[in-house]
Design an enzyme around this catalytic site. Sequence first.
Site, PDB file in Angstrom:
ATOM      1  CG  ASP A   1      11.550  92.770  47.897  1.00  0.00           C
ATOM      2  OD1 ASP A   1      12.120  92.427  46.847  1.00  0.00           O
ATOM      3  OD2 ASP A   1      11.819  93.819  48.507  1.00  0.00           O
TER       4      ASP A   1
ATOM      5  CG  ASP B   1      16.909  92.296  46.034  1.00  0.00           C
ATOM      6  OD1 ASP B   1      17.077  93.153  45.151  1.00  0.00           O
ATOM      7  OD2 ASP B   1      15.929  92.297  46.818  1.00  0.00           O
TER       8      ASP B   1
END
Length: 158
Positions: A116, A132
């Site tokens: 991330d 995402d």
Amino acid sequence: MRFKNRLFWIAAFIAFFVDQLTKYWVVQTFSLGETLPILPGIFHFTYVTNTGAAFSLFSGKVEWLRWLSLGVSLLLIGLALLGPVLDRWDQLGYGLILGGAMGNGIDRFALGYVVDFLDFRLINFAVFNMADSFISIGIVCLLLASLQKPPSSHHRPR
């Protein structure tokens, strides 16, 4: 032979490619935990790993997430190959979801975690990645598709 649900496949490929390319760039450019302010105090690139779900939900070693990613991916591929020709919003939505699910799923199987790096600090939101984002945008596309469809009538004529 005409390729069925072409937009689905294009969206899935682009989403998967962009997700994997951006994660590769982050891993090659940053040290784990390093942050780069793009708009200081608002938006940063921050390299973290996530063993949970999207937006750090269910943080921790959650083995079932890799299988969920695989299952969703296989179902969507089956829908595109074996199901009807979908309208554009459905193709785009399902394709983006597939690209995101495959991107995070491959990370979970290969690494045991997801990379991330998108860090919106202004709203104190969880660090997330392009997969995402694509999954979220795909869901919005499906909602738009459902709003454009006329309601089905369940009334029987008397």
